[in-house]
Design a protein around this motif. Structure first.
Motif, short mmCIF file in Angstrom:
data_model
loop_
_atom_site.label_atom_id
_atom_site.label_comp_id
_atom_site.label_asym_id
_atom_site.label_seq_id
_atom_site.Cartn_x
_atom_site.Cartn_y
_atom_site.Cartn_z
N GLU A 33 -2.94 2.21 4.35
CA GLU A 33 -3.68 3.24 3.62
C GLU A 33 -3.47 4.55 4.39
O GLU A 33 -4.00 4.74 5.49
N LYS A 34 -2.66 5.42 3.82
CA LYS A 34 -2.24 6.60 4.56
C LYS A 34 -3.31 7.67 4.69
O LYS A 34 -3.27 8.49 5.60
N GLY A 77 0.81 -1.21 0.00
CA GLY A 77 0.00 0.00 0.00
C GLY A 77 0.85 1.25 0.00
O GLY A 77 1.86 1.34 -0.72
N ASP A 78 0.46 2.23 0.82
CA ASP A 78 1.16 3.52 0.88
C ASP A 78 2.35 3.40 1.82
O ASP A 78 2.20 3.50 3.06
N TYR A 103 -0.10 12.03 8.36
CA TYR A 103 -1.30 11.31 7.94
C TYR A 103 -2.10 10.89 9.18
O TYR A 103 -1.89 9.81 9.75
N VAL A 109 4.90 4.80 3.58
CA VAL A 109 5.36 6.10 4.07
C VAL A 109 6.01 5.89 5.43
O VAL A 109 5.40 5.29 6.32
#
Length: 772
Positions: free
Chosen positions: A362-363, A295-296, A337, A298
């Motif tokens: 999911e950020k 996913g994201d 986030y 980060v």
């Protein structure tokens, strides 16, 4: 002939039928004419009266009825009104009577009222607080008695007893009628004994035996340890928690598909015992064959994977998975986030007993904090709260900074609760940070009369306000007056001096001591000082203080030590000290986790005539063992030495003994004494080690009481001696502490395991104002 007669009979029957129909039609027409003549008045309600009521006003009764004067009589409507009046609970009988007159129907509502409760008492209630029960009951003195509320109150009482494990409870209401019609209502309660758990059994368990599973849950069968913690008392909420604890135990050991299918309860006929059976489905034991993030990513994949506590090749663990999710969510949140979510995705291979896990990130959107709004601080100024915030307005959102802010606000001690919400701001990339606070009382005034073995009867009073004027100032004024000592103290602390992250404090004191039976002299002292604290990092503070004291030693008992005689008279001390404090405790009063470590150095000579240097170090840790049990190891070492040809003041030398140092010994029972006069001289170095195990007391869990089992060790050495373990005194014992409104009250029973000649023992000790 016969046919003629038959025909005549038919004709006669027909004529009779016609005659009767004519008469009926005439009567009907006559009745209709009469009804039209009087305007149907008998069907109209001309009046409604009320009788039999004493406590309830007639207007109140009529107001509850839909039936009104002037309406046409409707028996269904009247039936509904009767049911409505019954539902009020005010009446045990309601009748509607009517009289028909020329002007209509005159109704009378005849009621029989329930009696008014003159008194409400609870007889035999020991396990519940009467004040709390009376707040929950619907029936109250001065209210009208009614059976539905009585049954509701009995049910409520019974549920309260069942929550405490009293399944044998019997509640009987007793009514006694007074001459004036009121009743005295008594709830006769036979509490019985608590129902305990006799046996805990498990069905379907193959990987773990009953003993290991029994250790994994909170409920226990009856034994000494369980009686002490009340964990053998049947409690449905605890049983629900046991199901979750069993499930977590299995899932932390790799059983991803485990479930508790049912819980079977059997109550013995005499209601003394419960038999509990857990039915368990274990499933396969999974090993983690692959772990990944998707996913994201980060800030990047490597950073997130480093936070993963689950490793390939290990057994699956729900606890490690949850910790990994929390750490990753926080780390992504630190990038701005605020609404990041981490979802675990499982791919099971039951036949190979392995599982692949992917944490999908999911950020959400990156956000900045536009405004910080504070509500609920009716007394506390906004700036007092804002200066604790590490999440700032206009800055990018950070999960770590927000959590630190909540902890700092909570540690102020001004609020019961800190709630956080983040509604959308003026644009999609902005949020408002709203803090909802619930203020609590921060001031106290106490006055008490106490007893101690040293003072006998003494008086204590204190006035404290930890949030003076709503500005966060901590102020204190206290005084103790006893037969042997008199102490007066005053202090004020500003945690943010001049608006900076710098604490400043001032104090003043006056002391009088007449403890000649212990010290061989009398002492008067007074003084004051200032102090400053500078936070270096979140939990580390640098402290700097100056204290000036004037002390007078007099009335020395003769014969006396030459050291003691050399210090008779007035002394002055100007002492500058500095130190570092590392404090991660979750509470300063009754900590259950964290540590506090202090190191300090001081020198006397900046003003005053005394000259000495002193150093000390102390460390205490707290480990929460669950169920109110806290393990508390600690150690202290201190050193003092004169310089410039001056001796160390006798009242600054070290002695040990009693609550706060080495229990089982008298105050100053471990010390250095003059070999000829036996005068208390004290040493220039001391060391102590303590181990406390705090535990809740049965039936006193929420009253500020707790017990302690302890082991203490300590040693005092003179100027020409070294501290030695061979000379260390050792004691163990039990104690009780009460956090009373006038301060901590401690009682200890100490048993000396090792002492030396000349030491003074004290098996029992009582102290006020001293915590263990």
């Amino acid at each position: 002939m016969f046919g003629v007669l038959k025909k005549t009979s038919y004709i006669t029957l027909a004529m009779l039928i016609v005659l009767f129909c004519s008469i009926g039609q005439g009567l009907a027409e006559e009745a209709m004419t009469a009804s039209q003549a009087d305007g149907s008045a008998p069907d109209i309600i001309a009046s409604i009266d009320v009788s039999g009521n004493k406590a309830v006003e007639s207007d109140a009764i009529l107001e509850r009825m839909v039936t009104k004067v002037g309406q046409k009589l409707d028996r269904k409507r009247i039936s509904r009104d009767v049911r409505k009046l019954y539902a009020t609970g005010f009446f045990k009988d309601v009748q509607v009577l009517g009289v028909v007159k020329a002007d209509g129907r005159h109704l009378t509502i005849r009621v029989v009222e329930n009696p008014v409760i003159a008194t409400l008492e609870f007889d035999g209630m020991n396990e519940l607080k009467e004040k709390d029960v009376k707040q929950r009951t619907k029936l109250k003195a001065g209210h009208i008695f009614n059976n539905p509320e009585l049954h509701a109150d009995i049910t409520s009482l019974r549920k309260a007893y069942l929550k405490k494990g009293y399944y044998q409870v019997d509640i009987q209401p007793i009514q006694k009628m007074r001459e004036d019609g009121r009743i005295d209502l008594t709830m006769k309660i036979i509490e019985g004994e608590v129902t305990r758990i006799k046996r805990i059994h498990f069905i379907g368990n193959e990987a773990f035996d009953d003993t290991e599973l029994a250790e994994a849950i909170a409920s226990r069968t009856t034994d000494l340890a369980a009686w002490f913690k009340d964990t053998d008392v049947f409690d449905r909420k605890r049983l629900d928690a046991d199901r979750q604890m069993l499930l977590q135990h299995y899932m932390n050991k790799g059983f991803l598909d485990a479930r508790v299918e049912s819980t079977l309860l059997a109550l013995s006929p005499d209601k003394h015992w419960f038999y509990v059976t857990f039915s368990i489905h274990e499933g396969p034991q999974y090993q983690v064959s692959a772990i990944n993030v998707s996913g994201d990513l980060v800030p990047d994949r490597e950073t997130l994977m480093a936070l993963m506590q689950l490793k390939e090749g290990e057994l699956y663990s729900l606890e490690k998975l949850r910790n990994s999710i929390n750490d990753i969510t926080t780390r992504v949140g630190d990038e701005g986030y605020a609404f990041a979510t981490v979802t675990p995705l499982f791919q099971r291979f039951p036949e190979q007993k392995r599982v692949d896990i992917t944490l999908d990130v999911e950020k959400g959107r990156e956000v900045y904090v536009e405004r910080i709004e504070i509500t609920g601080n009716l007394k506390t100024e906004d700036k007092v709260v804002r200066r604790e915030m590490r999440q700032l307005e206009g800055a990018r959102f950070s999960s770590s900074n927000l959590e630190t802010s909540k902890k700092r606000i909570g540690r102020l001690g001004f609020f019961d609760d800190v709630r956080v919400s983040m509604p959308r701001g003026s644009s999609p990339d902005k949020v408002d940070l709203k803090l909802g606070l619930n203020e609590k009382s921060t001031g106290s005034w106490t006055f008490g009369v106490g007893y101690s073995q040293l003072e006998k009867i003494f008086f204590r009073s204190s006035l404290k306000q930890n949030n003076f004027l709503g500005k966060g100032y901590a102020t204190s004024l206290s005084g103790d007056i006893g037969a042997k000592t008199q102490n007066f103290d005053a202090s004020i602390t500003d945690p943010y001096f001049l608006g900076e992250d710098l604490s400043a404090s001032m104090n003043a004191f006056k002391r009088q001591s007449r403890l000649q039976t212990i010290t061989s002299y009398k002492e008067n002292s007074y003084g004051g000082g200032v102090g400053f604290g500078v936070p270096i990092i979140e939990s580390l503070t640098y402290n700097l203080a100056y204290q000036f004291t004037q002390t007078t030693i007099f009335d020395v008992l003769l014969p006396a030590s030459a050291v003691l005689l050399s210090q008779v008279g007035k002394q002055t001390t100007g002492e500058l000290s500095q130190g570092l404090t590392w404090d991660t405790r979750n509470s300063s009063l009754t900590p259950s986790s964290g540590s506090v470590i202090t190191g300090s150095m001081g020198a006397a000579g900046l003003g005053g005539k005394n000259r000495f240097i002193t150093t000390s170090a102390e460390a205490r840790s707290y480990f929460d063992l669950g169920e109110g049990f806290v393990l508390n190891p600690g150690a202290n070492i201190s050193y003092i030495k004169g310089y410039g040809g001056r001796n160390v003041p006798i009242n600054r030398r070290f002695s040990l003994g009693g609550i706060g140092s080495v229990r089982g010994f008298d105050s100053a029972g471990i010390s250095i004494r003059d070999p000829l006069t036996n005068d208390l001289l004290g040493g220039n170095k001391s060391a102590t080690a303590n181990l406390n195990l705090f535990f809740p007391l049965p039936y006193m869990r929420t009253s500020g009481f707790r017990g302690v089992a302890f082991a203490d060790a300590g040693e005092v050495a003179d100027f020409n001696q070294n501290l030695s373990f061979a000379k260390t005194r050792i004691a163990t014992g039990l104690g009780i502490e009460w956090l009373s409104p006038v301060g901590p009250i401690g009682v200890s029973w100490g048993f000396v395991l090792r002492d030396r000649q000349g030491d003074l023992r004290k098996k029992f000790e009582f102290a006020l104002g001293t915590a263990f």
